[in-house]
Design a protein around this motif. Sequence first.
Motif, PDB file in Angstrom:
ATOM      1  N   GLU A   1      34.849  60.921 109.479  1.00 31.73           N
ATOM      2  CA  GLU A   1      35.162  60.418 108.147  1.00 31.73           C
ATOM      3  C   GLU A   1      35.500  61.546 107.166  1.00 31.73           C
ATOM      4  O   GLU A   1      35.000  62.663 107.299  1.00 31.73           O
ATOM      5  CB  GLU A   1      33.966  59.627 107.585  1.00 31.73           C
ATOM      6  CG  GLU A   1      33.406  58.621 108.579  1.00 31.73           C
ATOM      7  CD  GLU A   1      32.633  57.487 107.938  1.00 31.73           C
ATOM      8  OE1 GLU A   1      32.547  57.446 106.694  1.00 31.73           O
ATOM      9  OE2 GLU A   1      32.130  56.642 108.707  1.00 31.73           O
ATOM     10  N   ILE A   2      36.318  61.224 106.189  1.00 29.08           N
ATOM     11  CA  ILE A   2      36.496  62.087 105.024  1.00 29.08           C
ATOM     12  C   ILE A   2      35.292  61.880 104.115  1.00 29.08           C
ATOM     13  O   ILE A   2      34.913  60.749 103.823  1.00 29.08           O
ATOM     14  CB  ILE A   2      37.793  61.749 104.266  1.00 29.08           C
ATOM     15  CG1 ILE A   2      39.018  62.036 105.140  1.00 29.08           C
ATOM     16  CG2 ILE A   2      37.880  62.532 102.953  1.00 29.08           C
ATOM     17  CD1 ILE A   2      40.324  61.544 104.538  1.00 29.08           C
ATOM     18  N   VAL A   3      34.691  62.979 103.684  1.00 29.25           N
ATOM     19  CA  VAL A   3      33.514  62.928 102.813  1.00 29.25           C
ATOM     20  C   VAL A   3      33.869  63.557 101.474  1.00 29.25           C
ATOM     21  O   VAL A   3      34.424  64.662 101.422  1.00 29.25           O
ATOM     22  CB  VAL A   3      32.326  63.665 103.458  1.00 29.25           C
ATOM     23  CG1 VAL A   3      31.089  63.566 102.568  1.00 29.25           C
ATOM     24  CG2 VAL A   3      32.036  63.122 104.850  1.00 29.25           C
ATOM     25  N   LEU A   4      33.549  62.869 100.395  1.00 29.71           N
ATOM     26  CA  LEU A   4      33.811  63.353  99.046  1.00 29.71           C
ATOM     27  C   LEU A   4      32.519  63.817  98.395  1.00 29.71           C
ATOM     28  O   LEU A   4      31.471  63.179  98.563  1.00 29.71           O
ATOM     29  CB  LEU A   4      34.430  62.246  98.191  1.00 29.71           C
ATOM     30  CG  LEU A   4      35.660  61.542  98.767  1.00 29.71           C
ATOM     31  CD1 LEU A   4      36.104  60.428  97.832  1.00 29.71           C
ATOM     32  CD2 LEU A   4      36.799  62.538  98.999  1.00 29.71           C
ATOM     33  N   ARG A   5      32.589  64.910  97.648  1.00 33.56           N
ATOM     34  CA  ARG A   5      31.445  65.386  96.884  1.00 33.56           C
ATOM     35  C   ARG A   5      31.694  65.150  95.399  1.00 33.56           C
ATOM     36  O   ARG A   5      32.726  65.560  94.860  1.00 33.56           O
ATOM     37  CB  ARG A   5      31.201  66.874  97.140  1.00 33.56           C
ATOM     38  CG  ARG A   5      29.919  67.414  96.477  1.00 33.56           C
ATOM     39  CD  ARG A   5      29.684  68.855  96.850  1.00 33.56           C
ATOM     40  NE  ARG A   5      30.662  69.741  96.228  1.00 33.56           N
ATOM     41  CZ  ARG A   5      30.792  71.035  96.516  1.00 33.56           C
ATOM     42  NH1 ARG A   5      30.028  71.566  97.461  1.00 33.56           N
ATOM     43  NH2 ARG A   5      31.697  71.776  95.913  1.00 33.56           N
ATOM     44  N   VAL A   6      30.760  64.493  94.755  1.00 27.35           N
ATOM     45  CA  VAL A   6      30.881  64.201  93.332  1.00 27.35           C
ATOM     46  C   VAL A   6      30.377  65.399  92.536  1.00 27.35           C
ATOM     47  O   VAL A   6      29.209  65.788  92.653  1.00 27.35           O
ATOM     48  CB  VAL A   6      30.088  62.930  92.969  1.00 27.35           C
ATOM     49  CG1 VAL A   6      30.160  62.667  91.474  1.00 27.35           C
ATOM     50  CG2 VAL A   6      30.639  61.736  93.753  1.00 27.35           C
TER      51      VAL A   6
ATOM     52  N   GLU B   1      32.154  58.080  84.643  1.00 26.75           N
ATOM     53  CA  GLU B   1      32.028  57.219  83.474  1.00 26.75           C
ATOM     54  C   GLU B   1      33.158  56.206  83.507  1.00 26.75           C
ATOM     55  O   GLU B   1      34.278  56.525  83.934  1.00 26.75           O
ATOM     56  CB  GLU B   1      32.096  58.034  82.182  1.00 26.75           C
ATOM     57  CG  GLU B   1      30.999  59.088  82.041  1.00 26.75           C
ATOM     58  CD  GLU B   1      29.619  58.481  81.901  1.00 26.75           C
ATOM     59  OE1 GLU B   1      29.524  57.290  81.534  1.00 26.75           O
ATOM     60  OE2 GLU B   1      28.622  59.188  82.170  1.00 26.75           O
ATOM     61  N   PRO B   2      32.915  54.966  83.075  1.00 30.35           N
ATOM     62  CA  PRO B   2      33.955  53.932  83.112  1.00 30.35           C
ATOM     63  C   PRO B   2      35.229  54.392  82.411  1.00 30.35           C
ATOM     64  O   PRO B   2      35.192  54.961  81.323  1.00 30.35           O
ATOM     65  CB  PRO B   2      33.307  52.765  82.362  1.00 30.35           C
ATOM     66  CG  PRO B   2      31.843  52.953  82.568  1.00 30.35           C
ATOM     67  CD  PRO B   2      31.633  54.441  82.555  1.00 30.35           C
ATOM     68  N   GLY B   3      36.354  54.161  83.088  1.00 33.81           N
ATOM     69  CA  GLY B   3      37.650  54.485  82.506  1.00 33.81           C
ATOM     70  C   GLY B   3      38.160  55.875  82.831  1.00 33.81           C
ATOM     71  O   GLY B   3      39.342  56.167  82.608  1.00 33.81           O
ATOM     72  N   MET B   4      37.317  56.754  83.371  1.00 36.93           N
ATOM     73  CA  MET B   4      37.793  58.101  83.667  1.00 36.93           C
ATOM     74  C   MET B   4      38.628  58.101  84.947  1.00 36.93           C
ATOM     75  O   MET B   4      38.530  57.182  85.771  1.00 36.93           O
ATOM     76  CB  MET B   4      36.623  59.082  83.785  1.00 36.93           C
ATOM     77  CG  MET B   4      35.781  58.939  85.038  1.00 36.93           C
ATOM     78  SD  MET B   4      34.380  60.117  85.095  1.00 36.93           S
ATOM     79  CE  MET B   4      35.237  61.666  85.413  1.00 36.93           C
ATOM     80  N   ASP B   5      39.479  59.103  85.092  1.00 37.37           N
ATOM     81  CA  ASP B   5      40.270  59.279  86.306  1.00 37.37           C
ATOM     82  C   ASP B   5      39.309  59.508  87.479  1.00 37.37           C
ATOM     83  O   ASP B   5      38.485  60.426  87.438  1.00 37.37           O
ATOM     84  CB  ASP B   5      41.201  60.477  86.118  1.00 37.37           C
ATOM     85  CG  ASP B   5      42.068  60.753  87.341  1.00 37.37           C
ATOM     86  OD1 ASP B   5      41.953  60.026  88.347  1.00 37.37           O
ATOM     87  OD2 ASP B   5      42.855  61.715  87.285  1.00 37.37           O
ATOM     88  N   ALA B   6      39.408  58.679  88.501  1.00 37.35           N
ATOM     89  CA  ALA B   6      38.482  58.784  89.625  1.00 37.35           C
ATOM     90  C   ALA B   6      38.532  60.166  90.265  1.00 37.35           C
ATOM     91  O   ALA B   6      37.496  60.707  90.680  1.00 37.35           O
ATOM     92  CB  ALA B   6      38.797  57.707  90.657  1.00 37.35           C
ATOM     93  N   ASP B   7      39.723  60.766  90.353  1.00 43.16           N
ATOM     94  CA  ASP B   7      39.836  62.089  90.957  1.00 43.16           C
ATOM     95  C   ASP B   7      39.050  63.139  90.186  1.00 43.16           C
ATOM     96  O   ASP B   7      38.623  64.143  90.757  1.00 43.16           O
ATOM     97  CB  ASP B   7      41.310  62.512  91.020  1.00 43.16           C
ATOM     98  CG  ASP B   7      42.016  61.975  92.257  1.00 43.16           C
ATOM     99  OD1 ASP B   7      41.333  61.546  93.201  1.00 43.16           O
ATOM    100  OD2 ASP B   7      43.257  61.992  92.271  1.00 43.16           O
ATOM    101  N   ALA B   8      38.846  62.917  88.907  1.00 46.11           N
ATOM    102  CA  ALA B   8      38.200  63.922  88.070  1.00 46.11           C
ATOM    103  C   ALA B   8      36.726  64.108  88.412  1.00 46.11           C
ATOM    104  O   ALA B   8      36.131  65.130  88.043  1.00 46.11           O
ATOM    105  CB  ALA B   8      38.344  63.552  86.596  1.00 46.11           C
ATOM    106  N   CYS B   9      36.126  63.150  89.098  1.00 44.36           N
ATOM    107  CA  CYS B   9      34.700  63.291  89.408  1.00 44.36           C
ATOM    108  C   CYS B   9      34.464  63.916  90.779  1.00 44.36           C
ATOM    109  O   CYS B   9      33.320  64.219  91.121  1.00 44.36           O
ATOM    110  CB  CYS B   9      33.981  61.954  89.288  1.00 44.36           C
ATOM    111  SG  CYS B   9      34.247  60.809  90.642  1.00 44.36           S
ATOM    112  N   VAL B  10      35.517  64.137  91.568  1.00 48.59           N
ATOM    113  CA  VAL B  10      35.378  64.731  92.903  1.00 48.59           C
ATOM    114  C   VAL B  10      35.723  66.218  92.827  1.00 48.59           C
ATOM    115  O   VAL B  10      36.802  66.581  92.363  1.00 48.59           O
ATOM    116  CB  VAL B  10      36.299  64.027  93.920  1.00 48.59           C
ATOM    117  CG1 VAL B  10      36.166  64.677  95.298  1.00 48.59           C
ATOM    118  CG2 VAL B  10      35.985  62.540  93.991  1.00 48.59           C
TER     119      VAL B  10
END
Length: 209
Positions: free
Chosen positions: A62-67, A72-81
């Motif tokens: 699997e691809i594993v993402l680290r936060v 926060e609601p509305g933020m760019d999802a990529d910005a938290c990885v």
Amino acid sequence: MTTDIRNIYCIGRNYRLHALELGNDVPDSPMVFMKPSHAVVPMNGQTVELPAERGEIHFELEIVLRVGKSYEPGMDADACVDAMALGLDLTLRDVQSKLKAKGHPWLDAKGFKNSAPLGEWLAYPGWKALQDSEFTLVRSGVEAQRGSSKDMLFHIPQLIEHIAANFGLKEGDLIFTGTPAGVAALQDGDTLEVYWAERNAGSCTVRLV
């Protein structure tokens, strides 16, 4: 590596062909389960010990993402990885089948010690660019799995938003994003190598004890 890990969220049946190969229904929303942080073991060339007396243990690449930033609601999802890796969601398949038949949780089949081997952290290019590369598991010199995130049923922004809305998603959390088809039982002495495109991103040897 494990000291900064908080929650480990895992996505089941996120590749259609994998769901079908196990005779499972294809979900219409992300299927989330968890592993304890104690399940993580580095794939740095070492030997990984796994239980031999509990039935078949299947590999799931699997691809594993680290936060790296709390969502926060509305933020760019990529910005938290802040990073990605390749990992294995190891599964006690016989145990899981019995649990599923009884309608019980999967923890005993998914959360045992060393059930989450994790390769080196790599730069995360964003979810769209991620689809340009394939990831591969080579087992004892033979390709066992190959996948691409473009084949996910639920893409990374959907996974992040779903997990954050229902469970919370904070710095230090990991997301195992699901496995492509090709899972099978491990054998004692198997060598496992994971590749992102042509880059070796981790390896280990299996010892069943």
